[in-house]
Design a protein around this motif. Structure first.
Motif, PDB file in Angstrom:
ATOM      1  N   GLY A   1       0.826  -1.214   0.000  1.00 30.17           N
ATOM      2  CA  GLY A   1       0.000   0.000   0.000  1.00 30.17           C
ATOM      3  C   GLY A   1       0.851   1.250   0.000  1.00 30.17           C
ATOM      4  N   LYS A   2       1.852   1.274   0.868  1.00 34.42           N
ATOM      5  CA  LYS A   2       2.771   2.424   0.926  1.00 34.42           C
ATOM      6  C   LYS A   2       3.550   2.557  -0.382  1.00 34.42           C
ATOM      7  CE  LYS A   2       3.531   2.334   5.943  1.00 34.42           C
ATOM      8  NZ  LYS A   2       4.514   2.038   7.020  1.00 34.42           N
TER       9      LYS A   2
ATOM     10  N   ASN B   1       1.166   3.850  -3.113  1.00 32.79           N
ATOM     11  CA  ASN B   1       0.837   5.233  -2.799  1.00 32.79           C
ATOM     12  C   ASN B   1       1.970   6.173  -3.192  1.00 32.79           C
ATOM     13  OD1 ASN B   1      -0.973   7.175  -1.615  1.00 32.79           O
ATOM     14  ND2 ASN B   1       0.431   7.296   0.114  1.00 32.79           N
TER      15      ASN B   1
ATOM     16  N   ASP C   1       2.101   9.083  -6.274  1.00 36.97           N
ATOM     17  CA  ASP C   1       2.527  10.449  -5.992  1.00 36.97           C
ATOM     18  C   ASP C   1       3.630  10.902  -6.952  1.00 36.97           C
ATOM     19  OD1 ASP C   1       2.364  12.741  -3.953  1.00 36.97           O
ATOM     20  OD2 ASP C   1       4.506  12.318  -3.968  1.00 36.97           O
TER      21      ASP C   1
ATOM     22  N   LYS D   1      -3.853  14.725  -4.883  1.00 35.93           N
ATOM     23  CA  LYS D   1      -3.650  13.414  -4.260  1.00 35.93           C
ATOM     24  C   LYS D   1      -4.649  13.183  -3.125  1.00 35.93           C
ATOM     25  CE  LYS D   1      -1.353   9.587  -3.634  1.00 35.93           C
ATOM     26  NZ  LYS D   1      -0.130   9.618  -2.845  1.00 35.93           N
ATOM     27  N   ASP D   2      -4.873  14.197  -2.311  1.00 37.63           N
ATOM     28  CA  ASP D   2      -5.831  14.068  -1.197  1.00 37.63           C
ATOM     29  C   ASP D   2      -7.236  13.769  -1.709  1.00 37.63           C
ATOM     30  OD1 ASP D   2      -3.902  14.493   0.697  1.00 37.63           O
ATOM     31  OD2 ASP D   2      -4.405  16.594   1.074  1.00 37.63           O
TER      32      ASP D   2
ATOM     33  N   LEU E   1      -7.409  10.179  -2.813  1.00 36.61           N
ATOM     34  CA  LEU E   1      -7.494   9.300  -1.641  1.00 36.61           C
ATOM     35  C   LEU E   1      -8.902   9.307  -1.054  1.00 36.61           C
ATOM     36  CD1 LEU E   1      -4.095  10.192   0.098  1.00 36.61           C
ATOM     37  CD2 LEU E   1      -4.675   8.010  -0.975  1.00 36.61           C
TER      38      LEU E   1
ATOM     39  N   LEU F   1      -9.219   6.059  -3.552  1.00 37.13           N
ATOM     40  CA  LEU F   1      -7.905   5.497  -3.864  1.00 37.13           C
ATOM     41  C   LEU F   1      -7.340   4.700  -2.686  1.00 37.13           C
ATOM     42  CD1 LEU F   1      -5.612   5.258  -5.924  1.00 37.13           C
ATOM     43  CD2 LEU F   1      -4.598   7.324  -4.946  1.00 37.13           C
ATOM     44  N   LYS F   2      -7.471   5.243  -1.479  1.00 33.71           N
ATOM     45  CA  LYS F   2      -6.892   4.584  -0.304  1.00 33.71           C
ATOM     46  C   LYS F   2      -7.505   3.206  -0.072  1.00 33.71           C
ATOM     47  CE  LYS F   2      -6.052   5.224   4.635  1.00 33.71           C
ATOM     48  NZ  LYS F   2      -6.229   6.107   5.820  1.00 33.71           N
TER      49      LYS F   2
ATOM     50  N   ILE G   1      -6.871   0.744  -3.016  1.00 33.17           N
ATOM     51  CA  ILE G   1      -5.554   0.104  -3.069  1.00 33.17           C
ATOM     52  C   ILE G   1      -5.549  -1.149  -2.202  1.00 33.17           C
ATOM     53  CG2 ILE G   1      -3.148   0.341  -2.317  1.00 33.17           C
ATOM     54  CD1 ILE G   1      -3.236   3.235  -3.309  1.00 33.17           C
ATOM     55  N   THR G   2      -6.092  -1.037  -0.996  1.00 28.68           N
ATOM     56  CA  THR G   2      -6.144  -2.195  -0.091  1.00 28.68           C
ATOM     57  C   THR G   2      -6.946  -3.331  -0.710  1.00 28.68           C
ATOM     58  OG1 THR G   2      -5.981  -0.766   1.859  1.00 28.68           O
ATOM     59  CG2 THR G   2      -6.810  -2.991   2.205  1.00 28.68           C
TER      60      THR G   2
END
Length: 241
Positions: A33-34, A37, A41, A60-61, A64, A68-69, A72-73
């Motif tokens: 995930g990191k 991410n 970016d 980006k915010d 997310l 997006l956040k 991704i998971t």
């Protein structure tokens, strides 16, 4: 009574497999995930070179916030599940990092990220938070982002190979010092092992071996560095053979 004990052992083994499997999934969710991410970016910055940091952060915010956040998971989880089936792991955990890498690749993680980006960019654009030109630029230049994602993931797994090799070396060095009953040498290797264990993938065989070393090391340390072990403690030694 023997049947009851057998059932307990089987239940415990199943519970351990489920625990290990969940730990591995959590590790991959966090680590990949990191990685993804960070790659997104970098990719957006490359596609929008004239934008200042504040504008990039704002884009980006919004991505997310609009999926997006969490996406991704879910994309990572879907790739793991699909990849496991594809490489023949239907139950249980990964035995090594190579299986993890193969499952993620076979499970179509990059394609999943690609689809996710299209969906999220469209949502953010429809909400009026980025204009059509920016949305189109990101979508048309998506390959730059995906190449970064793929490269970063490969680097992440390469780092894991190196970290696990280091752990294996520290374990073997600790064993050698233990055989010589050199506690100072054991302590040096144990400290390096303890530090490296913080960042490696939870591979069951290595984790179990490291935990056994931890128990033995602290037993000897707390017993005034006395290497005279009882039968139960000697059984732990046999696990390291």
């Amino acid at each position: 009574m023997e049947l009851e004990n057998l059932e307990k052992d089987n239940n415990l083994e199943i519970e351990n497999k489920i625990t290990n499997e969940n730990e591995q999934k959590s590790f991959l969710e966090t680590t990949l995930g990191k990685t993804i991410n960070a790659a997104v970016d970098i990719g957006i910055r490359a596609l929008l070179p004239d934008f200042i940091d504040e504008q990039i952060i704002n884009i980006k915010d919004n991505l997310l916030e609009y999926g997006l956040k969490d996406g991704i998971t879910k994309t990572i989880d879907d790739a793991i599940d699909l990849g496991k089936s594809a490489i023949g792991i239907f139950t249980g955990d990964f035995e090594n990092v190579g299986q993890m890498q193969n499952a993620v690749k076979t499970g179509g993680l990059i394609d999943g990220v690609s689809t996710l980006l299209d969906t999220v960019v469209d949502k953010v654009s429809s909400a009026g938070l980025i204009n059509d030109n920016i949305a189109e630029t990101i979508k048309q230049g998506k390959d730059i982002i995906l190449n970064n994602v793929e490269s970063n993931i490969e680097n992440t797994f390469n780092e894991q190979y190196e970290a696990i090799e280091s752990v294996s070396n520290y374990i073997n060095s600790w064993k050698q010092e233990f055989e010589k009953q050199d506690f100072n040498g054991m302590e040096k290797e144990y400290e390096k092992l303890e530090e490296q264990m913080q960042s490696i993938a939870p591979i069951t065989k290595i984790i179990d071996e490291a935990k056994t070393i931890e128990v033995l090391h602290n037993l000897i340390k707390n017993n005034g560095q006395d290497f005279n072990l009882n039968n139960e403690q000697l059984e732990l030694v046999q696990k390291l053979k």
